[in-house]
Scaffold this motif. Structure first.
Motif, PDB file in Angstrom:
ATOM      1  N   THR A 179       0.860  -1.184   0.000  1.00  0.00           N
ATOM      2  CA  THR A 179       0.000   0.000   0.000  1.00  0.00           C
ATOM      3  C   THR A 179       0.896   1.234   0.000  1.00  0.00           C
ATOM      4  OG1 THR A 179      -0.038   0.166   2.414  1.00  0.00           O
ATOM      5  CG2 THR A 179      -1.732  -1.233   1.369  1.00  0.00           C
ATOM      6  N   ALA A 180       0.278   2.390  -0.188  1.00  0.00           N
ATOM      7  CA  ALA A 180       1.048   3.641  -0.141  1.00  0.00           C
ATOM      8  C   ALA A 180       1.681   3.822   1.233  1.00  0.00           C
ATOM      9  CB  ALA A 180       0.137   4.816  -0.477  1.00  0.00           C
TER      10      ALA A 180
ATOM     11  N   ASN B 147      -3.185   0.493 -10.996  1.00  0.00           N
ATOM     12  CA  ASN B 147      -4.136   1.595 -11.200  1.00  0.00           C
ATOM     13  C   ASN B 147      -4.304   2.486  -9.976  1.00  0.00           C
ATOM     14  OD1 ASN B 147      -5.446  -0.205  -9.572  1.00  0.00           O
ATOM     15  ND2 ASN B 147      -7.325  -0.341 -10.797  1.00  0.00           N
ATOM     16  N   ASP B 148      -3.433   2.342  -8.987  1.00  0.00           N
ATOM     17  CA  ASP B 148      -3.535   3.163  -7.776  1.00  0.00           C
ATOM     18  C   ASP B 148      -2.760   4.467  -7.962  1.00  0.00           C
ATOM     19  OD1 ASP B 148      -3.862   4.212  -5.282  1.00  0.00           O
ATOM     20  OD2 ASP B 148      -2.959   2.529  -4.182  1.00  0.00           O
TER      21      ASP B 148
ATOM     22  N   ASP C 168       6.313  -0.275 -13.401  1.00  0.00           N
ATOM     23  CA  ASP C 168       6.374  -1.466 -14.253  1.00  0.00           C
ATOM     24  C   ASP C 168       4.969  -1.789 -14.752  1.00  0.00           C
ATOM     25  OD1 ASP C 168       6.682  -3.880 -15.509  1.00  0.00           O
ATOM     26  OD2 ASP C 168       7.660  -4.903 -13.861  1.00  0.00           O
ATOM     27  N   GLU C 169       4.157  -2.409 -13.899  1.00  0.00           N
ATOM     28  CA  GLU C 169       2.793  -2.742 -14.323  1.00  0.00           C
ATOM     29  C   GLU C 169       1.967  -1.499 -14.669  1.00  0.00           C
ATOM     30  OE1 GLU C 169       4.019  -6.410 -11.930  1.00  0.00           O
ATOM     31  OE2 GLU C 169       4.425  -4.257 -11.892  1.00  0.00           O
TER      32      GLU C 169
ATOM     33  N   LEU D 102       3.997  11.862 -13.907  1.00  0.00           N
ATOM     34  CA  LEU D 102       3.427  12.598 -12.777  1.00  0.00           C
ATOM     35  C   LEU D 102       3.432  11.779 -11.491  1.00  0.00           C
ATOM     36  CD1 LEU D 102       0.328  14.103 -14.646  1.00  0.00           C
ATOM     37  CD2 LEU D 102       2.514  15.235 -14.163  1.00  0.00           C
ATOM     38  N   HIS D 103       3.717  10.475 -11.592  1.00  0.00           N
ATOM     39  CA  HIS D 103       3.552   9.597 -10.435  1.00  0.00           C
ATOM     40  C   HIS D 103       4.765   8.726 -10.123  1.00  0.00           C
ATOM     41  CE1 HIS D 103      -0.564  10.505 -11.834  1.00  0.00           C
ATOM     42  NE2 HIS D 103      -0.895  10.429 -10.566  1.00  0.00           N
ATOM     43  N   TYR D 104       5.775   8.732 -10.981  1.00  0.00           N
ATOM     44  CA  TYR D 104       6.951   7.883 -10.789  1.00  0.00           C
ATOM     45  C   TYR D 104       8.229   8.644 -11.152  1.00  0.00           C
ATOM     46  CZ  TYR D 104       3.828   3.819 -10.528  1.00  0.00           C
ATOM     47  OH  TYR D 104       2.853   2.914 -10.159  1.00  0.00           O
TER      48      TYR D 104
END
Length: 337
Positions: free
Chosen positions: A183-184, A209-210, A228-229, A242-244
Motif C-alpha cells: 500500500t502507499a 491503477n492506484d 512497471d505494471e 506525474l507519479h513515478y
C-alpha cells in the motif's frame, strides 16, 4: 517473407516466485522471419497476469500468415504498423517485431545499436533477480550467483526483515520489486528503512491503477520509484511522469522494439529514468534488449541467466556482469538446434 514459429518450455534453475505467482518453467514463443537468405528471430513469453499463452500467440500470428508471407518488407517500423493494424496482442506483435529488427539488421549487415547511432562502449549493468523464497533460499541464491546488483522480489509480511538479513551477506546494490503488493502507507514507511539498507530504488510497489496512492508516495518516499505494471504501452509514459521517478519498459508488454524506442524518447523528454526489463526470455529476447543498452539508465536482462538450458546464442553476459556483443548483425541471434 517466410514466417516460422517454434514453441518452447524453458526450465528454470530455481522456482521463481513473485508476490502473485510461482513457476518452474517459462513457456515462450520464438518467431523466425526469413527474407533474401537472412533470418531474424524474435521472442515473447507467456504470462498469466496478462492472460497470454504461447498457443494464443501462435493462433494470432498464423491467422495472418499468408499476409506476412506476401508483405513487402522495407523497415521494422512499417512492418509494425501493419501488425498493429491486424489487432494482434502486443505479445504476438513483440515476437514478430523483434524478429523483423533482427532481420533488418542482418540485411543491412550492422548491429541494431549501430543502425540507431548509439555507442555500446558504456552501458548499465543488469541486475540479477532473487525471487521470493525463504530467507535461507534467497541467501543461497545470492551466494550461488555473486553479482554487483540484485533485484529482490518482495510482497510478504516480512519484507524488511528479508532485506535486513540479505544485506548481511553482500555489499551489492539492492533494487526492490514488490510487484503491486504494498500500500502507499507501507511504501512510505518502508522506504527510509530500505534506504538505510542501501536500496537503490523501489519498483511498482502499488497496484497498477492506484494513481492516488502513487501521488502520495511521490510526495513522501525517500527512494525513487520505478513504474512497471503501470507502464505497459506508449500512452502510459506521460501519465507515469506525474507519479513515478522512472519507467520499466517491457518489450513484450509494449509490442516490441519499435514502440520501446518511442517510449525511451518520450521518457527522456519528460525527465524520467529509463529501465528496460525482461520476462524470463531466452537469449533471443535478451539480445534484443541489449541493443537498447546505450540508451538506458537501468536494465533487467537476466532472463537467460535464470534458465537451466538456453535455446540460442547471441549477446552473452559474463560472470563479471560484462556484456559481450556478437559479431553477427541485427540482434546477433542464432537459434540452436
Amino acid at each position: 517473407m517466410q514466417v516460422l514459429l517454434k514453441k518452447y518450455s524453458l526450465p528454470l534453475k530455481h522456482t521463481f516466485s513473485i508476490s502473485r505467482e510461482s513457476h518452474d518453467v517459462q513457456d515462450t514463443l520464438i518467431a523466425a522471419l526469413t527474407l533474401n537468405g537472412k533470418t531474424g528471430y524474435g521472442e515473447a513469453t507467456s504470462n498469466p497476469y496478462y492472460k497470454i499463452t504461447v498457443d494464443s500467440m501462435e493462433k494470432e500470428i498464423m491467422g495472418i500468415e499468408e499476409e506476412i508471407t506476401t508483405f513487402n518488407f522495407t523497415t521494422p517500423e512499417v512492418f509494425h504498423q501493419f501488425l498493429t493494424s491486424k489487432g494482434l496482442s502486443n505479445f504476438a506483435v513483440c515476437a514478430l517485431d523483434l524478429a523483423a529488427h533482427d532481420l533488418y539488421g542482418k540485411l543491412k549487415e550492422k548491429p541494431l545499436y549501430t543502425l540507431w547511432g548509439t555507442d555500446n562502449s558504456h552501458y548499465p549493468i543488469t541486475n540479477y533477480t532473487i525471487g521470493i523464497a525463504s530467507i535461507d533460499v534467497m541467501r543461497d541464491k545470492m551466494q550461488e550467483m555473486p553479482w554487483p546488483i540484485y533485484k529482490i522480489k518482495l510482497g510478504t509480511p516480512d519484507d524488511v526483515a528479508i532485506v535486513r538479513e540479505l544485506r548481511k551477506h553482500t555489499n551489492a546494490v539492492f533494487r526492490i520489486d514488490a510487484n503491486c503488493a504494498w500500500t502507499a502507507q507501507e511504501t512510505i514507511f518502508n522506504a527510509p528503512i530500505l534506504k538505510e539498507l542501501d536500496v537503490e530504488f523501489l519498483e511498482q510497489p502499488l497496484k497498477a491503477n492506484d494513481w492516488a496512492g502513487m501521488e502520495e508516495v511521490m510526495h513522501h518516499s525517500v527512494l525513487p520509484v520505478i513504474a512497471d505494471e503501470s507502464c505497459i504501452v506508449e500512452s502510459d509514459v506521460e501519465k507515469c511522469a506525474l507519479h513515478y521517478t522512472g519507467i520499466n519498459i517491457k518489450l513484450t508488454k509494449c509490442g516490441g522494439l519499435t514502440p520501446a524506442l518511442r517510449m525511451i524518447k518520450k521518457a527522456k523528454q519528460l525527465g524520467l529514468k529509463i529501465m528496460v526489463g525482461c520476462m524470463t526470455e531466452s537469449t533471443v529476447g535478451i539480445s534484443a534488449i541489449a541493443q537498447l543498452l546505450p540508451q538506458l539508465d537501468y536494465v533487467d536482462m537476466d532472463g537467460a541467466l535464470l534458465l537451466k538450458k538456453d535455446i540460442a546464442t547471441g549477446v552473452q553476459i559474463t560472470n563479471e556482469a560484462k556484456v559481450i556483443f556478437p559479431k553477427l548483425a541485427g540482434s546477433g541471434i542464432q537459434l540452436l538446434e
